[in-house]
Design a protein around this motif. Structure first.
Motif, PDB file in Angstrom:
ATOM      1  N   GLU A   1       0.845  -1.196   0.000  1.00  0.00           N
ATOM      2  CA  GLU A   1       0.000   0.000   0.000  1.00  0.00           C
ATOM      3  C   GLU A   1       0.879   1.244   0.000  1.00  0.00           C
ATOM      4  O   GLU A   1       1.750   1.404   0.858  1.00  0.00           O
ATOM      5  CB  GLU A   1      -0.877  -0.039   1.240  1.00  0.00           C
ATOM      6  N   LEU A   2       0.635   2.106  -0.978  1.00  0.00           N
ATOM      7  CA  LEU A   2       1.404   3.346  -1.086  1.00  0.00           C
ATOM      8  C   LEU A   2       0.599   4.515  -0.545  1.00  0.00           C
ATOM      9  O   LEU A   2      -0.499   4.803  -1.012  1.00  0.00           O
ATOM     10  CB  LEU A   2       1.769   3.610  -2.548  1.00  0.00           C
ATOM     11  N   PHE A   3       1.149   5.198   0.458  1.00  0.00           N
ATOM     12  CA  PHE A   3       0.616   6.469   0.929  1.00  0.00           C
ATOM     13  C   PHE A   3       1.359   7.567   0.175  1.00  0.00           C
ATOM     14  O   PHE A   3       2.585   7.686   0.306  1.00  0.00           O
ATOM     15  CB  PHE A   3       0.828   6.626   2.435  1.00  0.00           C
TER      16      PHE A   3
ATOM     17  N   PRO B   1      -3.190  13.393   6.805  1.00  0.00           N
ATOM     18  CA  PRO B   1      -2.434  14.490   7.427  1.00  0.00           C
ATOM     19  C   PRO B   1      -1.486  14.053   8.535  1.00  0.00           C
ATOM     20  O   PRO B   1      -0.461  14.690   8.765  1.00  0.00           O
ATOM     21  CB  PRO B   1      -3.544  15.404   7.977  1.00  0.00           C
ATOM     22  N   ASN B   2      -1.828  12.942   9.234  1.00  0.00           N
ATOM     23  CA  ASN B   2      -0.975  12.501  10.335  1.00  0.00           C
ATOM     24  C   ASN B   2       0.194  11.627   9.892  1.00  0.00           C
ATOM     25  O   ASN B   2       0.995  11.194  10.718  1.00  0.00           O
ATOM     26  CB  ASN B   2      -1.807  11.750  11.379  1.00  0.00           C
ATOM     27  N   VAL B   3       0.295  11.358   8.599  1.00  0.00           N
ATOM     28  CA  VAL B   3       1.427  10.589   8.068  1.00  0.00           C
ATOM     29  C   VAL B   3       2.474  11.584   7.567  1.00  0.00           C
ATOM     30  O   VAL B   3       2.189  12.375   6.664  1.00  0.00           O
ATOM     31  CB  VAL B   3       0.975   9.650   6.931  1.00  0.00           C
ATOM     32  N   PRO B   4       3.675  11.582   8.139  1.00  0.00           N
ATOM     33  CA  PRO B   4       4.644  12.651   7.860  1.00  0.00           C
ATOM     34  C   PRO B   4       5.215  12.697   6.457  1.00  0.00           C
ATOM     35  O   PRO B   4       5.623  13.753   5.983  1.00  0.00           O
ATOM     36  CB  PRO B   4       5.751  12.409   8.892  1.00  0.00           C
ATOM     37  N   GLN B   5       5.266  11.558   5.757  1.00  0.00           N
ATOM     38  CA  GLN B   5       5.835  11.560   4.410  1.00  0.00           C
ATOM     39  C   GLN B   5       5.325  10.353   3.628  1.00  0.00           C
ATOM     40  O   GLN B   5       4.861   9.372   4.215  1.00  0.00           O
ATOM     41  CB  GLN B   5       7.358  11.520   4.468  1.00  0.00           C
ATOM     42  N   PRO B   6       5.378  10.403   2.293  1.00  0.00           N
ATOM     43  CA  PRO B   6       4.962   9.252   1.493  1.00  0.00           C
ATOM     44  C   PRO B   6       5.809   8.013   1.810  1.00  0.00           C
ATOM     45  O   PRO B   6       7.017   8.124   2.035  1.00  0.00           O
ATOM     46  CB  PRO B   6       5.188   9.732   0.057  1.00  0.00           C
TER      47      PRO B   6
ATOM     48  N   LYS C   1       1.017  -8.595  23.491  1.00  0.00           N
ATOM     49  CA  LYS C   1       1.806  -9.331  24.482  1.00  0.00           C
ATOM     50  C   LYS C   1       3.299  -9.234  24.206  1.00  0.00           C
ATOM     51  O   LYS C   1       4.114  -9.259  25.127  1.00  0.00           O
ATOM     52  CB  LYS C   1       1.367 -10.796  24.500  1.00  0.00           C
ATOM     53  N   ALA C   2       3.670  -9.097  22.926  1.00  0.00           N
ATOM     54  CA  ALA C   2       5.088  -9.043  22.562  1.00  0.00           C
ATOM     55  C   ALA C   2       5.642  -7.615  22.599  1.00  0.00           C
ATOM     56  O   ALA C   2       6.806  -7.399  22.258  1.00  0.00           O
ATOM     57  CB  ALA C   2       5.293  -9.644  21.174  1.00  0.00           C
ATOM     58  N   GLY C   3       4.826  -6.644  23.000  1.00  0.00           N
ATOM     59  CA  GLY C   3       5.325  -5.275  23.148  1.00  0.00           C
ATOM     60  C   GLY C   3       5.031  -4.342  22.007  1.00  0.00           C
ATOM     61  O   GLY C   3       5.501  -3.206  21.990  1.00  0.00           O
ATOM     62  N   GLY C   4       4.235  -4.796  21.018  1.00  0.00           N
ATOM     63  CA  GLY C   4       3.862  -3.928  19.914  1.00  0.00           C
ATOM     64  C   GLY C   4       2.636  -3.098  20.241  1.00  0.00           C
ATOM     65  O   GLY C   4       2.041  -3.229  21.325  1.00  0.00           O
ATOM     66  N   GLN C   5       2.230  -2.245  19.310  1.00  0.00           N
ATOM     67  CA  GLN C   5       1.070  -1.387  19.521  1.00  0.00           C
ATOM     68  C   GLN C   5       0.128  -1.451  18.326  1.00  0.00           C
ATOM     69  O   GLN C   5       0.582  -1.519  17.183  1.00  0.00           O
ATOM     70  CB  GLN C   5       1.499   0.072  19.731  1.00  0.00           C
ATOM     71  N   LEU C   6      -1.151  -1.422  18.595  1.00  0.00           N
ATOM     72  CA  LEU C   6      -2.161  -1.360  17.544  1.00  0.00           C
ATOM     73  C   LEU C   6      -2.380   0.097  17.179  1.00  0.00           C
ATOM     74  O   LEU C   6      -2.683   0.920  18.036  1.00  0.00           O
ATOM     75  CB  LEU C   6      -3.461  -1.998  18.028  1.00  0.00           C
ATOM     76  N   ALA C   7      -2.223   0.435  15.892  1.00  0.00           N
ATOM     77  CA  ALA C   7      -2.407   1.809  15.429  1.00  0.00           C
ATOM     78  C   ALA C   7      -3.804   2.030  14.859  1.00  0.00           C
ATOM     79  O   ALA C   7      -4.383   3.108  15.030  1.00  0.00           O
ATOM     80  CB  ALA C   7      -1.357   2.153  14.370  1.00  0.00           C
TER      81      ALA C   7
END
Length: 255
Positions: free
Chosen positions: A142-144, A194-199, A219-225
């Motif tokens: 996926e390209l932003f 807008p909240n994505v700083p760059q392509p 559980k492994a220390g990651g985060q859901l965005a």
């Protein structure tokens, strides 16, 4: 084949921690090919290589790079493609370099600034043909970007990509599906929020069940965005950050 995505790798600040995280979340095993000058590792899923893993190079840090997933597009002539990309307004981040008996590569960015790498294989090894959305491998790209039409025109002109369905996402604009060879879509392009700083290019890894995998992420220390959410076709997706801050996504046929 030239013009198709052929590889993806994680550039990270902590190789050991990243290896443990993705092993738990995606189910990858990890091994070193043993021929690289630096510590380069390979992720495997059920015996098939799925991705690469290496420390974020100092030269990349100097250019502002942070831990991230990074994709490669196959090239018949890396030097010619670099020349064409820069002539079209793209950027060269790392000049073409040959890894003896492995491959030749260069790091570039499209005219709107989304980075990727070019790769020409010199090993003679042919990877196995996997079905679309194979579990344990990249299932979607996926390209932003700042301008979907201009971005697609660039990749179409340089690599021969073709348009698929265009989906209306309301205030978020159009979501343009694309194919890189054959008749099935392998990714999409959308306007950068807008909240994505760059392509940038975002990569989705296919898992068997999304909710179960998201519990492993936490559980492994990651985060859901963002997510989980259902997308057209019935698949479920979520976007996450690993413990080192690298952004990645997950896709599954069921929650």
């Amino acid at each position: 084949m030239p013009g198709r995505f052929c590889w993806v790798e994680l550039l990270t600040s902590d190789i050991g921690a990243a290896q443990a995280f993705y092993g738990e979340v995606v189910g990858w095993t990890c091994a070193s090919p043993g021929h690289a000058e630096r510590d380069y590792r390979l992720f495997f899923y059920e015996g098939n290589a799925a991705a690469g893993l290496m420390a974020l190079p100092d030269e990349a840090k100097a250019q502002g790079a942070r831990p991230s997933w990074f994709g490669y597009v196959a090239s018949a002539d890396v030097d010619a493609d670099v020349a064409a990309i820069t002539a079209a307004g793209g950027r060269l981040y790392r000049p073409a370099e040959t890894l003896p008996k492995i491959g030749r590569f260069a790091v570039v960015a499209d005219p709107q600034g989304a980075p990727f790498a070019l790769w020409k294989d010199l090993s003679g090894m042919k990877p196995p043909e996997l079905p679309p959305m194979a579990v344990g491998h990249v299932g979607w790209r996926e390209l932003f970007t700042d301008d979907v039409e201009k971005a697609f025109a660039f990749y179409e002109g340089k690599f021969g990509w073709t348009k698929g369905e265009t989906m209306d996402m309301g205030p978020m604009g159009a979501y343009q599906l694309f194919a890189t060879g054959g008749d099935h879509a392998v990714g999409g392009m959308m306007k950068r929020p807008p909240n994505v700083p760059q392509p940038f290019w975002n990569y989705y890894f296919t898992v068997a069940a999304l909710d179960e995998t998201l519990e492993k992420v936490k559980k492994a220390g990651g985060q859901l965005a963002h997510g989980p959410m259902e997308v057209p076709g019935g698949a479920w997706i979520a976007q996450c950050f690993d413990p080192q801050g690298a952004f990645f996504s997950l896709v599954a046929a069921k929650r």
